[in-house]
Design a protein around this motif. Structure first.
Motif, PDB file in Angstrom:
ATOM      1  N   ASP A   1       0.827  -1.209   0.000  1.00 10.35           N
ATOM      2  CA  ASP A   1       0.000   0.000   0.000  1.00 10.35           C
ATOM      3  C   ASP A   1       0.861   1.260   0.000  1.00 10.35           C
ATOM      4  N   LEU A   2       2.098   1.141   0.485  1.00 10.08           N
ATOM      5  CA  LEU A   2       2.960   2.308   0.669  1.00 10.08           C
ATOM      6  C   LEU A   2       4.406   1.897   0.470  1.00 10.08           C
ATOM      7  N   ALA A   3       5.212   2.826  -0.001  1.00  9.02           N
ATOM      8  CA  ALA A   3       6.647   2.568  -0.163  1.00  9.02           C
ATOM      9  C   ALA A   3       7.440   3.634   0.573  1.00  9.02           C
ATOM     10  N   VAL A   4       8.387   3.178   1.388  1.00  8.93           N
ATOM     11  CA  VAL A   4       9.341   4.080   2.020  1.00  8.93           C
ATOM     12  C   VAL A   4      10.620   4.032   1.181  1.00  8.93           C
ATOM     13  N   ILE A   5      10.860   5.094   0.413  1.00  8.88           N
ATOM     14  CA  ILE A   5      12.064   5.188  -0.418  1.00  8.88           C
ATOM     15  C   ILE A   5      13.151   5.840   0.425  1.00  8.88           C
ATOM     16  N   LEU A   6      14.178   5.063   0.777  1.00  7.56           N
ATOM     17  CA  LEU A   6      15.254   5.615   1.592  1.00  7.56           C
ATOM     18  C   LEU A   6      16.355   6.193   0.729  1.00  7.56           C
ATOM     19  N   VAL A   7      16.893   7.317   1.181  1.00  9.56           N
ATOM     20  CA  VAL A   7      18.029   7.967   0.518  1.00  9.56           C
ATOM     21  C   VAL A   7      19.080   8.248   1.582  1.00  9.56           C
ATOM     22  N   ASP A   8      20.297   7.846   1.308  1.00 15.74           N
ATOM     23  CA  ASP A   8      21.412   8.162   2.197  1.00 15.74           C
ATOM     24  C   ASP A   8      21.689   9.666   2.093  1.00 15.74           C
ATOM     25  N   ALA A   9      21.592  10.373   3.221  1.00 15.69           N
ATOM     26  CA  ALA A   9      21.748  11.831   3.210  1.00 15.69           C
ATOM     27  C   ALA A   9      23.106  12.259   2.680  1.00 15.69           C
ATOM     28  N   ARG A  10      24.120  11.381   2.781  1.00 10.93           N
ATOM     29  CA  ARG A  10      25.455  11.734   2.293  1.00 10.93           C
ATOM     30  C   ARG A  10      25.559  11.618   0.778  1.00 10.93           C
ATOM     31  N   LYS A  11      24.703  10.757   0.165  1.00 11.77           N
ATOM     32  CA  LYS A  11      24.851  10.437  -1.253  1.00 11.77           C
ATOM     33  C   LYS A  11      23.767  11.053  -2.134  1.00 11.77           C
ATOM     34  N   GLY A  12      22.611  11.324  -1.577  1.00 18.16           N
ATOM     35  CA  GLY A  12      21.527  11.887  -2.364  1.00 18.16           C
ATOM     36  C   GLY A  12      20.830  10.850  -3.221  1.00 18.16           C
ATOM     37  N   VAL A  13      20.116  11.293  -4.242  1.00 19.05           N
ATOM     38  CA  VAL A  13      19.320  10.430  -5.114  1.00 19.05           C
ATOM     39  C   VAL A  13      20.249   9.681  -6.068  1.00 19.05           C
ATOM     40  N   LEU A  14      20.190   8.330  -6.005  1.00 21.47           N
ATOM     41  CA  LEU A  14      21.065   7.484  -6.813  1.00 21.47           C
ATOM     42  C   LEU A  14      20.264   6.729  -7.870  1.00 21.47           C
ATOM     43  N   VAL A  15      20.984   5.938  -8.677  1.00 20.47           N
ATOM     44  CA  VAL A  15      20.349   5.187  -9.769  1.00 20.47           C
ATOM     45  C   VAL A  15      19.255   4.263  -9.234  1.00 20.47           C
ATOM     46  N   GLN A  16      19.557   3.497  -8.174  1.00 20.73           N
ATOM     47  CA  GLN A  16      18.553   2.563  -7.649  1.00 20.73           C
ATOM     48  C   GLN A  16      17.389   3.303  -7.003  1.00 20.73           C
ATOM     49  N   THR A  17      17.651   4.484  -6.450  1.00 19.94           N
ATOM     50  CA  THR A  17      16.545   5.291  -5.930  1.00 19.94           C
ATOM     51  C   THR A  17      15.557   5.572  -7.049  1.00 19.94           C
ATOM     52  N   ARG A  18      16.076   5.953  -8.199  1.00 20.38           N
ATOM     53  CA  ARG A  18      15.225   6.247  -9.348  1.00 20.38           C
ATOM     54  C   ARG A  18      14.531   4.982  -9.845  1.00 20.38           C
ATOM     55  N   ARG A  19      15.297   3.888  -9.957  1.00 24.17           N
ATOM     56  CA  ARG A  19      14.729   2.626 -10.451  1.00 24.17           C
ATOM     57  C   ARG A  19      13.577   2.170  -9.568  1.00 24.17           C
ATOM     58  N   HIS A  20      13.805   2.154  -8.249  1.00 26.06           N
ATOM     59  CA  HIS A  20      12.770   1.680  -7.333  1.00 26.06           C
ATOM     60  C   HIS A  20      11.567   2.619  -7.304  1.00 26.06           C
ATOM     61  N   SER A  21      11.817   3.914  -7.395  1.00 27.15           N
ATOM     62  CA  SER A  21      10.700   4.867  -7.433  1.00 27.15           C
ATOM     63  C   SER A  21       9.859   4.654  -8.689  1.00 27.15           C
ATOM     64  N   PHE A  22      10.542   4.450  -9.816  1.00 29.42           N
ATOM     65  CA  PHE A  22       9.844   4.219 -11.078  1.00 29.42           C
ATOM     66  C   PHE A  22       9.003   2.946 -10.997  1.00 29.42           C
ATOM     67  N   LEU A  23       9.588   1.886 -10.437  1.00 26.91           N
ATOM     68  CA  LEU A  23       8.849   0.636 -10.297  1.00 26.91           C
ATOM     69  C   LEU A  23       7.656   0.796  -9.367  1.00 26.91           C
ATOM     70  N   CYS A  24       7.847   1.503  -8.263  1.00 23.92           N
ATOM     71  CA  CYS A  24       6.739   1.726  -7.327  1.00 23.92           C
ATOM     72  C   CYS A  24       5.594   2.450  -8.021  1.00 23.92           C
ATOM     73  N   GLN A  25       5.931   3.441  -8.835  1.00 22.07           N
ATOM     74  CA  GLN A  25       4.889   4.170  -9.550  1.00 22.07           C
ATOM     75  C   GLN A  25       4.184   3.257 -10.547  1.00 22.07           C
ATOM     76  N   LYS A  26       4.950   2.456 -11.285  1.00 22.44           N
ATOM     77  CA  LYS A  26       4.362   1.558 -12.269  1.00 22.44           C
ATOM     78  C   LYS A  26       3.531   0.465 -11.593  1.00 22.44           C
ATOM     79  N   LEU A  27       3.946   0.048 -10.392  1.00 21.66           N
ATOM     80  CA  LEU A  27       3.236  -1.015  -9.685  1.00 21.66           C
ATOM     81  C   LEU A  27       2.030  -0.494  -8.906  1.00 21.66           C
ATOM     82  N   GLY A  28       1.725   0.776  -9.068  1.00 21.03           N
ATOM     83  CA  GLY A  28       0.489   1.308  -8.531  1.00 21.03           C
ATOM     84  C   GLY A  28       0.508   1.665  -7.063  1.00 21.03           C
ATOM     85  N   ILE A  29       1.680   1.861  -6.483  1.00 22.62           N
ATOM     86  CA  ILE A  29       1.751   2.276  -5.075  1.00 22.62           C
ATOM     87  C   ILE A  29       1.435   3.765  -5.006  1.00 22.62           C
TER      88      ILE A  29
END
Length: 635
Positions: A133-161
């Motif tokens: 029902d919900l996704a907690v997308i974690l980002v390391d404050a030292r590194k910022g938005v990374l490739v897998q952050t984008r990949r997982h966010s994109f998948l979450c959106q496509k999977l209807g979360i």
């Protein structure tokens, strides 16, 4: 945090019935944690379990011991060890499999899935996200938005979360710097807008220190939002949204314990239903009225999305597993051609044209995937040209099923819009997909009934239709033996037709090459032609290498049971190469002929052929005589 945790001795003293009554009506939120490697997903879940006191004393003692073994820096407990249960995970300090954990507060129950961050485990992340029902997308404050952050966010959106939390973790390692936090949130917001995430909740946290997990943190006075747990307790779950949609319930089982009861059991995907409601059964379209709604605990006055029930109807309508009971005035669509987003989950690349098993709700059909329209670069969102999809690739392609399925777009109904693809030979789950819409041509092309049946065609010829499918390496003798068999059958006054691989490539399939995809399309076309000839009552002989088991099985599945006879012309490669009647093996060995079966393209011999002939031990005439004896009588 407001939590209600009972130790074993407390439960003994409490009124257990009252305890269960109080907790059984809590709503259940399923959520996932995802993001890049080492963003702190497992640590966050471990912190949630620890703070909610969902750990037994012996588990806590073992955790403290294991934490010392892995050498946690300045921390008594390594919370990640509560979740990373695989030995390989602890050794590498990463999450590999999806780990599910349960915890509860006074207001809600939770099931959380810890999804792996490494790209090669994207398939595991898709599994965890498919029911969330919900996704907690974690980002390391030292590194910022990374490739897998984008990949997982994109998948979450496509999977209807619908509910996204951006948790900027490890704030303690950047001294709770608000400017850095704001920069990360702004970067993510720009990307989220591009992929269609219109709303998300951002919060600064530290799974290590516990900041903004169960209570507001004094270290972030500039953050005015709720802590994570309070947000999880308040967010709307999918079941509430699904209950507002029209009724749809895929039928999983026809419940017939005796002659006096006949009901249809399943999980209500969307909507609500009560006795007296008009419903429509798909794909037949028959209508009826709900007579009663039955559960193990008795009949219900109403049932909603998320409940498993048995629905009894007033009329004796035809309904079986795979059908869908829907609202009479708002039924789902029925089609056999779609556009879909596909996430490829297998090490072996997708083969366009290959028939895979497709499971959608309680329906199972055979489906082929066309060459992708494009692959999506999740970093840039660019649409890339693609001939296939490799492991973890995401693309858009057309899907065709062998019979109509009941569906709704995934964006509207996850249960009737999401599917998985299974390899028919290995039984591996190779892909997951989300249906967009039915193709218009599927609605414009209909089956035209004909007056003369296939049985009448066969009766006129006084024979049973058969397909004799010869398979083997080039030079094995397929065409020679097939010719001998056809001559013998003609002497028996049988009506036959021989389709030879080389001859067909001069006409029907002259546009095809010899790549794996072209070979699959070659056999698919031949299969369709063969089926038409069998419908005409003929005995059809085919002589094709047909190197892949999956395509031979595809043709078998097109025909009635008993009409497809797989004949394996078993000739060792070295013998076939010695014959080399057409000089093809020499060209292949010299590098002049690419994708040649047996040299640089695989051949998958039948595992359970109906008939096997060995051309080293038999002459073509002897092999033909053996085959004719095996297939007679022919009516």
């Amino acid at each position: 945090m407001s939590s209600e945790i009972y130790k074993t001795e407390d439960l003994i003293a409490e009124d257990i019935d009252a305890y269960l009554e109080k907790h059984q009506h809590k709503t259940m939120l399923r959520f996932i944690t995802c993001g890049s490697v080492d963003d702190g997903k497992s640590t966050l879940i471990g912190r949630l379990l620890y703070d909610s006191k969902m750990i037994f004393e012996d588990q806590l003692a073992a955790l403290e011991t294991d934490s010392k073994k892995v050498g946690t820096q300045g921390q008594e407990i390594d919370f990640a060890l509560l979740v990373d249960g695989l030995a390989a995970e602890r050794e590498q300090g990463i999450t590999i499999d999806v780990a599910y954990r349960f915890f509860a507060t006074e207001n809600r129950k939770f099931i959380v899935a810890d999804c792996p961050g490494h790209e090669q485990y994207t398939r595991n992340m898709v599994t965890g996200a498919s029911t969330a029902d919900l996704a907690v997308i974690l980002v390391d404050a030292r590194k910022g938005v990374l490739v897998q952050t984008r990949r997982h966010s994109f998948l979450c959106q496509k999977l209807g979360i619908r509910n996204i939390v951006l948790a900027v973790n490890k704030m303690d390692l950047i001294d709770y710097d608000q400017d850095k936090y704001d920069t990360i949130v702004a970067d993510y917001a720009a990307f989220a807008d591009e992929i269609g995430i219109t709303d998300f909740t951002a919060m600064p946290i530290s799974g290590f220190k516990g900041d903004n997990i169960t209570a507001p943190s004094a270290n972030t006075p500039w953050y005015k939002g709720p802590p994570l747990v309070a947000h999880l307790e308040a967010v709307e779950i999918n079941a509430a949204h699904d209950a507002e949609l029209p009724l749809s319930m895929p039928v999983q089982w026809v419940n017939r314990p005796n002659l006096d009861f006949r009901g249809f059991s399943g999980l209500i995907a969307t909507g609500a239903v009560k006795p007296g409601d008009p419903v429509r059964v798909l794909p037949s379209g028959k209508t009826s009225t709900v007579k009663s709604i039955t559960t193990f605990d008795g009949d219900l006055d109403e049932a909603q999305a998320g409940q498993s029930v048995t629905i009894c109807l007033d009329d004796e309508v035809d309904c079986s597993r795979g059908d869908v009971i829907a609202a009479a005035d708002a039924p789902p669509e029925v089609s056999d051609q779609f556009e879909a987003t596909i996430v490829w989950l297998d090490d072996e690349a997708m083969l366009p044209g290959r028939a895979y098993q497709m499971k959608l709700a309680s329906q199972t059909v055979s489906a082929t995937i066309a060459e992708p329209k494009y692959e999506i670069n999740v970093n840039t969102l660019e649409h890339l040209a693609a001939k296939t999809l490799d492991l973890n690739a995401i693309g858009v392609a057309e899907v065709t099923t062998d019979k109509p399925v009941i569906f709704e777009p995934y964006s509207e109904n996850r249960a009737l819009g999401g599917f998985i693809l299974i390899d028919k030979i290995s039984n591996r789950t190779v892909g997951a997909g989300m249906l967009h819409f039915s193709l218009r041509r599927a609605q414009n092309v209909h089956w035209q009934p004909t007056a003369v049946t296939r049985e009448e065609h066969a009766s006129l010829k006084n024979q049973k239709p058969l397909v004799l499918w010869f398979t083997g390496l080039s030079g094995s003798g397929k065409s020679t033996i097939a010719n001998e068999v056809e001559k013998a059958l003609n002497l028996m006054n049988r009506h036959t037709f021989l389709l030879d691989g080389d001859n067909v490539r001069h006409g029907l399939n002259k546009d095809l090459g010899f790549t794996d995809a072209d070979r699959i399309e070659n056999i698919r076309r031949i299969g369709e032609v063969t089926k038409l000839m069998a419908d005409a009552g003929l005995i059809v002989l085919t002589a094709f290498i047909s190197p892949f088991r999956a395509e031979r099985q595809m043709v078998r599945d097109m025909l009635p049971d008993g009409e497809f006879i797989e004949i394996f012309v078993d000739t060792p490669l070295e013998v076939a190469e010695e014959r080399d009647v057409k000089g093809l093996y020499k060209k292949a060995r010299d590098g002049q002929l690419k994708n040649f079966t047996g040299i640089d393209s695989p051949y998958e011999p039948p595992e359970n052929a109906d008939i096997t002939v060995n051309t080293v031990e038999m002459s073509p005439a002897e092999a033909a005589e053996f085959i004719v004896r095996k297939i007679t009588p022919l009516k």
